[in-house]
Design a protein around this motif. Structure first.
Motif, PDB file in Angstrom:
ATOM      1  N   LEU A 597       1.082  -1.127  -0.148  1.00  0.00           N
ATOM      2  CA  LEU A 597      -0.429   0.100   0.296  1.00  0.00           C
ATOM      3  C   LEU A 597       1.186   1.280   0.153  1.00  0.00           C
ATOM      4  O   LEU A 597       1.997   1.287   1.030  1.00  0.00           O
ATOM      5  N   GLU A 598       0.171   1.891  -0.936  1.00  0.00           N
ATOM      6  CA  GLU A 598       1.258   3.043  -1.507  1.00  0.00           C
ATOM      7  C   GLU A 598       0.630   4.840  -1.147  1.00  0.00           C
ATOM      8  O   GLU A 598      -0.458   4.009  -1.469  1.00  0.00           O
ATOM      9  N   VAL A 599       1.264   5.450  -0.630  1.00  0.00           N
ATOM     10  CA  VAL A 599       0.373   7.149  -0.553  1.00  0.00           C
ATOM     11  C   VAL A 599       2.291   8.109  -0.936  1.00  0.00           C
ATOM     12  O   VAL A 599       3.451   7.611  -0.490  1.00  0.00           O
ATOM     13  N   ASP A 600       1.716   9.404  -1.014  1.00  0.00           N
ATOM     14  CA  ASP A 600       2.697  10.036  -1.723  1.00  0.00           C
ATOM     15  C   ASP A 600       2.878  11.004  -0.352  1.00  0.00           C
ATOM     16  O   ASP A 600       2.508  11.296   0.482  1.00  0.00           O
ATOM     17  N   LEU A 601       4.143  10.674   0.426  1.00  0.00           N
ATOM     18  CA  LEU A 601       4.301  10.814   1.670  1.00  0.00           C
ATOM     19  C   LEU A 601       4.498  13.407   1.666  1.00  0.00           C
ATOM     20  O   LEU A 601       4.379  13.403   2.461  1.00  0.00           O
ATOM     21  N   ALA A 602       4.564  13.426  -0.257  1.00  0.00           N
ATOM     22  CA  ALA A 602       4.856  14.671   0.324  1.00  0.00           C
ATOM     23  C   ALA A 602       3.016  15.384   0.742  1.00  0.00           C
ATOM     24  O   ALA A 602       3.349  16.544   1.590  1.00  0.00           O
ATOM     25  N   GLN A 603       2.001  15.241   0.186  1.00  0.00           N
ATOM     26  CA  GLN A 603       0.825  14.871   0.645  1.00  0.00           C
ATOM     27  C   GLN A 603       1.172  14.923   1.746  1.00  0.00           C
ATOM     28  O   GLN A 603       0.035  15.513   2.383  1.00  0.00           O
ATOM     29  N   ILE A 604       1.314  14.055   2.911  1.00  0.00           N
ATOM     30  CA  ILE A 604       0.695  13.859   3.786  1.00  0.00           C
ATOM     31  C   ILE A 604       1.006  14.671   5.013  1.00  0.00           C
ATOM     32  O   ILE A 604       0.867  15.664   5.626  1.00  0.00           O
ATOM     33  N   GLN A 605       2.943  15.323   4.451  1.00  0.00           N
ATOM     34  CA  GLN A 605       3.653  16.183   5.451  1.00  0.00           C
ATOM     35  C   GLN A 605       2.860  17.245   4.982  1.00  0.00           C
ATOM     36  O   GLN A 605       3.262  18.357   5.954  1.00  0.00           O
ATOM     37  N   GLN A 606       2.471  18.313   4.272  1.00  0.00           N
ATOM     38  CA  GLN A 606       2.273  18.976   3.931  1.00  0.00           C
ATOM     39  C   GLN A 606       0.754  19.228   4.394  1.00  0.00           C
ATOM     40  O   GLN A 606       0.313  20.263   4.091  1.00  0.00           O
ATOM     41  N   ARG A 607      -0.488  18.140   4.370  1.00  0.00           N
ATOM     42  CA  ARG A 607      -1.070  18.439   5.547  1.00  0.00           C
ATOM     43  C   ARG A 607      -1.645  18.212   7.395  1.00  0.00           C
ATOM     44  O   ARG A 607      -2.108  18.165   7.764  1.00  0.00           O
ATOM     45  N   ALA A 608       0.534  18.084   7.125  1.00  0.00           N
ATOM     46  CA  ALA A 608       0.596  17.827   8.935  1.00  0.00           C
ATOM     47  C   ALA A 608      -0.040  16.495   9.615  1.00  0.00           C
ATOM     48  O   ALA A 608      -0.120  16.405  10.854  1.00  0.00           O
ATOM     49  N   LEU A 609      -0.149  15.479   8.297  1.00  0.00           N
ATOM     50  CA  LEU A 609      -0.086  14.200   8.629  1.00  0.00           C
ATOM     51  C   LEU A 609       1.282  13.172   8.837  1.00  0.00           C
ATOM     52  O   LEU A 609       1.762  13.721   8.488  1.00  0.00           O
ATOM     53  N   GLU A 610       0.991  12.281   9.574  1.00  0.00           N
ATOM     54  CA  GLU A 610       1.310  11.540   9.425  1.00  0.00           C
ATOM     55  C   GLU A 610       1.244   9.595   8.862  1.00  0.00           C
ATOM     56  O   GLU A 610      -0.021   9.500   9.191  1.00  0.00           O
ATOM     57  N   TYR A 638      -2.938   0.312  -4.104  1.00  0.00           N
ATOM     58  CA  TYR A 638      -2.389  -0.934  -4.031  1.00  0.00           C
ATOM     59  C   TYR A 638      -1.712  -1.066  -4.919  1.00  0.00           C
ATOM     60  O   TYR A 638      -2.542  -1.181  -6.035  1.00  0.00           O
ATOM     61  N   ARG A 639      -0.441  -1.712  -4.799  1.00  0.00           N
ATOM     62  CA  ARG A 639       0.661  -1.843  -5.684  1.00  0.00           C
ATOM     63  C   ARG A 639       0.454  -4.171  -5.946  1.00  0.00           C
ATOM     64  O   ARG A 639       0.520  -4.099  -4.633  1.00  0.00           O
ATOM     65  N   ASN A 640       0.550  -4.539  -7.079  1.00  0.00           N
ATOM     66  CA  ASN A 640       0.777  -5.913  -6.759  1.00  0.00           C
ATOM     67  C   ASN A 640       1.842  -6.563  -7.997  1.00  0.00           C
ATOM     68  O   ASN A 640       1.173  -6.421  -9.086  1.00  0.00           O
ATOM     69  N   TRP A 641       2.603  -6.442  -7.345  1.00  0.00           N
ATOM     70  CA  TRP A 641       3.487  -6.578  -9.283  1.00  0.00           C
ATOM     71  C   TRP A 641       3.931  -9.281  -9.459  1.00  0.00           C
ATOM     72  O   TRP A 641       5.059  -8.888 -10.118  1.00  0.00           O
ATOM     73  N   HIS A 642       3.538  -9.572  -8.878  1.00  0.00           N
ATOM     74  CA  HIS A 642       2.993 -11.099  -9.055  1.00  0.00           C
ATOM     75  C   HIS A 642       1.741 -10.998  -8.976  1.00  0.00           C
ATOM     76  O   HIS A 642       1.211 -11.851  -8.008  1.00  0.00           O
ATOM     77  N   THR A 643       0.497 -10.688 -10.126  1.00  0.00           N
ATOM     78  CA  THR A 643      -0.120 -10.553 -10.172  1.00  0.00           C
ATOM     79  C   THR A 643      -0.966 -12.327 -10.677  1.00  0.00           C
ATOM     80  O   THR A 643      -2.488 -12.731 -10.974  1.00  0.00           O
ATOM     81  N   GLU A 644      -0.117 -13.045 -11.590  1.00  0.00           N
ATOM     82  CA  GLU A 644      -0.647 -14.526 -11.888  1.00  0.00           C
ATOM     83  C   GLU A 644      -1.918 -14.978 -11.126  1.00  0.00           C
ATOM     84  O   GLU A 644      -2.649 -15.541 -11.690  1.00  0.00           O
ATOM     85  N   ALA A 645      -2.044 -15.278  -9.696  1.00  0.00           N
ATOM     86  CA  ALA A 645      -2.216 -15.829  -8.808  1.00  0.00           C
ATOM     87  C   ALA A 645      -3.307 -14.728  -8.069  1.00  0.00           C
ATOM     88  O   ALA A 645      -3.965 -15.529  -7.339  1.00  0.00           O
ATOM     89  N   LEU A 646      -3.876 -14.329  -8.230  1.00  0.00           N
ATOM     90  CA  LEU A 646      -4.022 -12.758  -7.676  1.00  0.00           C
ATOM     91  C   LEU A 646      -5.320 -12.320  -8.477  1.00  0.00           C
ATOM     92  O   LEU A 646      -5.920 -12.545  -9.845  1.00  0.00           O
ATOM     93  N   PHE A 647      -6.539 -12.421  -8.144  1.00  0.00           N
ATOM     94  CA  PHE A 647      -7.900 -12.331  -8.638  1.00  0.00           C
ATOM     95  C   PHE A 647      -8.813 -11.247  -8.125  1.00  0.00           C
ATOM     96  O   PHE A 647      -9.802 -10.934  -8.684  1.00  0.00           O
ATOM     97  N   ASP A 648      -8.771 -11.308  -6.646  1.00  0.00           N
ATOM     98  CA  ASP A 648      -9.182  -9.904  -5.731  1.00  0.00           C
ATOM     99  C   ASP A 648      -8.619  -9.722  -4.484  1.00  0.00           C
ATOM    100  O   ASP A 648      -7.854 -10.256  -4.232  1.00  0.00           O
TER     101      ASP A 648
END
Length: 841
Positions: A597-610, A638-648
């Motif tokens: 799970l990823e998020v833009d840390l710059a946007q987090i810090q810009q809003r004084a969140l952690e 959400y990123r997944n770079w091995h989706t052969e066995a992933l359906f949901d």
């Protein structure tokens, strides 16, 4: 005639008691004050019209009314025989009669009314004992109609103190219940803070098991009963003693034993049991132990700082801040500065490679000489453990370690200041006549003046204020203490204390609702891309409150309008902050090797969140608006770079306010992965379909759990969606072929029926007809009919060549039809022959 001398004859006329006594007044009235015994309350008087002294004198009076606490003497003076009580009887009605000396009773008795007046008690009047405060209404006047009764005693000066008791609310009063780390940020101390007593959660679980107040309306506090302590995991605190740092804590502690009671301790994990630094209580003293690390110079250095404080043992909540910048240490207690009364020195520690253990509520002490790696850090240690000593007895909350000093006094005051308290708006005309002083947390104020009228106006402007949007409900006791000075000290009055309470009503609880797209599908390539798939693209956060409103409605009954009051439920949207949003994975935890799970840390810090993440999800913390939280949640991917066995994949989002006091609904999102075949492997879809069908029929693929990957096959196994498409196309082609075949068969059957009908129409009865035929035309007709038949056969063959689809069954049916036509032609020729035996040539 001789006369004697004159003689004086005295004739005494005896008076007859013919008149009765008569009272001078028709009735008598008097007023007395309760609680006193009077020598004479009032005097009644009667007269008698008789002339003689004996009958004209009133010899006695009598109270006819029985069982009254009064008596009357012979002169008509009435007095009370006991102290009168206003609460028992407010007025007495007495019937009094009189007797003259001839025992003659008064012709009419007289009525005497004695009113009992309550004792004049100097006190504040017009004071309501119960004062209700509606959250969100601002200031509320506490004494709008209050005035002081002085019983007409001249007063030279007056002093009063108003106390608002809030010790039972949270940590001494009503404050925002955000986490201590969030409060530090709100007050301006935004960097380097580490919370050592956080609320139990997935990311901070070392406080699980500690007794708490279990309340979310006010601050959450932790109880240490002398048998419990916790170990802080490694890596949580990285502050070294070489740099300035700050320790802050809320503590409530009462008189205890003479043993040391440790609040915070950092000691050796094994062997030597050296205490590197610790904060503890000993005999109502607060002590900070700070041992220096090994240095080149082995000189004595300050090591223990002692403060003797009443606050340590008064069983009340106090806020302690220690600014540590060796060799100086500054202590703030409730915003006030205190200097240590004793500083002891010691040698620096010897150099060693022993790791340290940070504990809360006791000090770690290894008695076995080796470390126990099997001990669980997240569970509180009980008194039975030989590894803990110097247990703390009391309550702790908000224990923080921060790198750097808190030099700004405003920040310290912000951490301590209450959100509720007393307030006063002084009128201009009395601002200079009355002196007003507040204590630091505005829970009490004192007034001083010499003019009662101005003093009363100031009292009427004293108000209660709670600035929290969702205050802690409950009772706040109120006490008014007054002292007056008089001209005559001997008769000076004393004003008793006035007591009441402010009832803070339950605030309307907000309902936080999360909504948006909860189910969608994306291609596997999007999951494997660097941007990933956005989980909450259209998320909305809405908070509403529900309240009952009285509405007047008019109903018609028998032609008359009768207004009635109806209660209707109204839902209203409100705006407030959020302090936490947590995204958790539903099902298996995240595998860091191929998904995240990823998020833009710059946007987090810009809003004084952690942001903090783990294999179970992501947590975003910090006090901010719902709009800013929406914007940040829109960025979670959400990123997944091995989706052969992933359906949901399924995720759950929960947001909360005020450290879990108000929690939103569980918003669940399901993301499906769409698998597609590689177009470079199969250029022709018509060739792919039989391959897919063949593979599904012969390959041993486990469909349970949506696992369609077979590691033993080199070929690509299609997804379920592709298989369904291939089957549908094949079935469509089969239906088209069957339809064309049925249409052609129906067309041929129709042609045969038409030909049979024409032949039947050409047959007639020729029994009554004489036909003359040219014998020479028979041969020509036969040849012409044969040529026409050949042309028809050629046309049918041409039509068969134009048709793409041939059938052996249709050929056999055409052959049979040709044979039938030849037989019919020969029979027709036989019918056209005639008997020429009777003809003459």
């Amino acid at each position: 005639m001789k006369k004697s001398h004159k003689a004086t004859v005295h004739i005494q006329v005896n008076d007859v008691n013919e008149y009765s006594p008569v009272f001078k007044e028709k009735s008598y009235k008097a007023t007395v004050i309760e609680g006193k015994k009077y020598d004479s309350i009032l005097k009644v008087e009667a007269v008698d019209a008789d002339c003689s002294f004996q009958f004209s004198q009133i010899c006695s009076y009598e109270i006819v009314t029985p069982d009254v606490p009064f008596t009357i003497d012979k002169d008509g003076n009435i007095k009370n025989t006991e102290k009168l009580n206003y609460s028992k009887e407010r007025m007495y009605k007495l019937t009094v009669t009189a007797y003259d000396c001839g025992k003659n009773r008064a012709s009419e008795d007289v009525l005497v009314k004695i009113n009992i007046k309550p004792t004049c008690k100097p006190t504040w009047q017009g004071f309501n004992k119960r004062i209700e405060y509606e959250p969100g209404t601002g200031s509320l006047a506490l004494f709008p109609s209050m005035h002081l009764e002085t019983c007409e005693e001249p007063i030279t000066s007056i002093q009063a103190s108003i106390m608002l008791e809030t010790n039972h609310i949270g940590k001494g009063c009503d404050r925002d219940t955000y986490s201590e780390k969030s409060l530090h940020k709100l007050c301006g101390a935004s960097t380097g803070t580490v919370e050592l007593l956080p609320a139990p959660s997935n990311s901070a679980n070392w406080t699980v098991g500690l007794p708490t107040d279990n309340g979310h309306d006010s601050d959450q506090v932790f109880e240490f009963n002398g048998t419990q302590a916790i170990k802080v995991p490694e890596g949580v605190v990285s502050t070294t003693l070489k740099e300035p740092f700050t320790i802050s804590v809320w503590m409530r502690h009462g008189p205890g034993s003479r043993e040391k009671e440790t609040i915070l301790c950092n000691s050796d994990k094994t062997e030597m049991n050296r205490h590197h630094y610790s904060l503890y209580v000993h005999n109502c003293r607060l002590v900070l132990l700070l041992r220096q690390e090994p240095t080149e110079s082995e000189n004595y250095k300050p090591a223990e700082f002692h403060w003797k404080l009443d606050q340590v043992c008064d069983k009340e909540w106090h806020h302690y801040v220690l600014n540590i910048e060796f060799p100086a240490v500054t202590l703030f207690v409730d915003g006030a500065t205190f200097e240590p009364f004793l500083v002891t020195e010691d040698y620096p520690l010897h150099a060693s490679k022993i790791e340290t253990q940070l504990t809360i509520g006791a000090c770690w002490q290894d008695l076995s000489g080796h470390d126990n790696d099997t001990e669980t850090l997240s569970e509180p240690l009980t008194g039975g453990s030989a590894r803990m000593t110097q247990y703390f007895r009391g309550n702790l909350a908000g224990l923080m370690i921060r790198s750097g000093k808190l030099e700004n006094k405003k920040v310290i005051d912000c951490l301590y200041t209450c959100k509720e308290g007393l307030d006063v708006q002084l009128p201009e005309e009395v601002a200079s006549a009355v002196k007003v002083e507040f204590n630091p947390n505005q829970s009490s104020l004192s007034l001083e003046g010499d003019d009662i009228e101005s003093f009363e106006k100031v009292m009427q402007h004293i108000s209660y204020l709670n600035s929290r949007q969702f205050p802690t409900p409950g009772i706040r006791h109120l006490r008014v203490t007054t002292t007056v000075k008089c001209f005559n000290e001997e008769t000076c009055i004393s004003v008793p204390d006035s007591e009441g309470y402010v009832m803070v009503l339950q605030p309307e609880e907000p309902k936080i609702s999360l909504s948006g797209i909860d189910h969608f599908a994306r291609g596997a390539a999007e999951f494997e891309s660097t941007e990933g798939v956005t989980l909450f693209p259209e998320l909305r956060i809405v908070s509403t409150i529900t309240r009952e409103v009285e509405v007047e409605a008019e109903t018609e009954a028998e032609g008359e309008d009768d207004p009635t009051v109806q209660e209707t439920v109204v839902s209203e949207e409100i705006m407030h902050n959020l302090d936490t949003c947590e995204v958790t994975v539903v099902g298996d935890d995240l595998n860091g090797d191929h998904e995240s799970l990823e998020v833009d840390l710059a946007q987090i810090q810009q809003r004084a969140l952690e942001m903090s993440s783990s294999n179970v999800g992501m947590v975003i913390t910090g006090v901010n608006t719902m709009a800013n939280y929406e914007q940040v949640l829109h960025l979670i991917r959400y990123r997944n770079w091995h989706t052969e066995a992933l359906f949901d994949r399924k995720f759950k989002l929960v947001c909360s306010e005020l450290n879990g006091r108000y929690i939103s609904n569980d918003f669940k999102v399901e993301v499906n992965v769409i698998h597609t075949a590689n177009p470079m492997d199969h250029a022709n879809n018509a060739m792919v379909q039989p391959q897919f069908i063949n593979q599904v029929q012969h390959a041993s693929v486990d469909l349970s759990g949506h696992n369609l990957a077979n590691t033993h096959q080199a070929s690509v196994v299609p997804s379920a969606a592709t298989i369904v498409i291939v089957v549908c196309v094949s079935f469509l082609v089969f239906m088209i072929i069957l339809g064309v075949f049925r249409i052609r068969a129906a067309h041929q059957s129709t042609m045969r029926d038409q030909e049979n009908g024409k032949e039947n129409e050409m047959d007639w009865d020729d029994s009554a007809l004489t036909i003359t035929v040219n014998p020479m035309e028979t041969y020509e007709d036969q040849h012409s009919s044969e040529e026409e038949g050949d042309e028809e056969e050629e046309e049918s063959e041409d039509g068969e060549e134009e048709d793409d689809i041939t059938s052996a069954e249709s050929d056999s049916s055409e052959d049979e039809g040709g044979e039938q036509e030849d037989q019919q032609g020969s029979s027709r020729q036989q019918q056209l022959e005639w008997d020429d035996s009777t003809l003459n040539y």
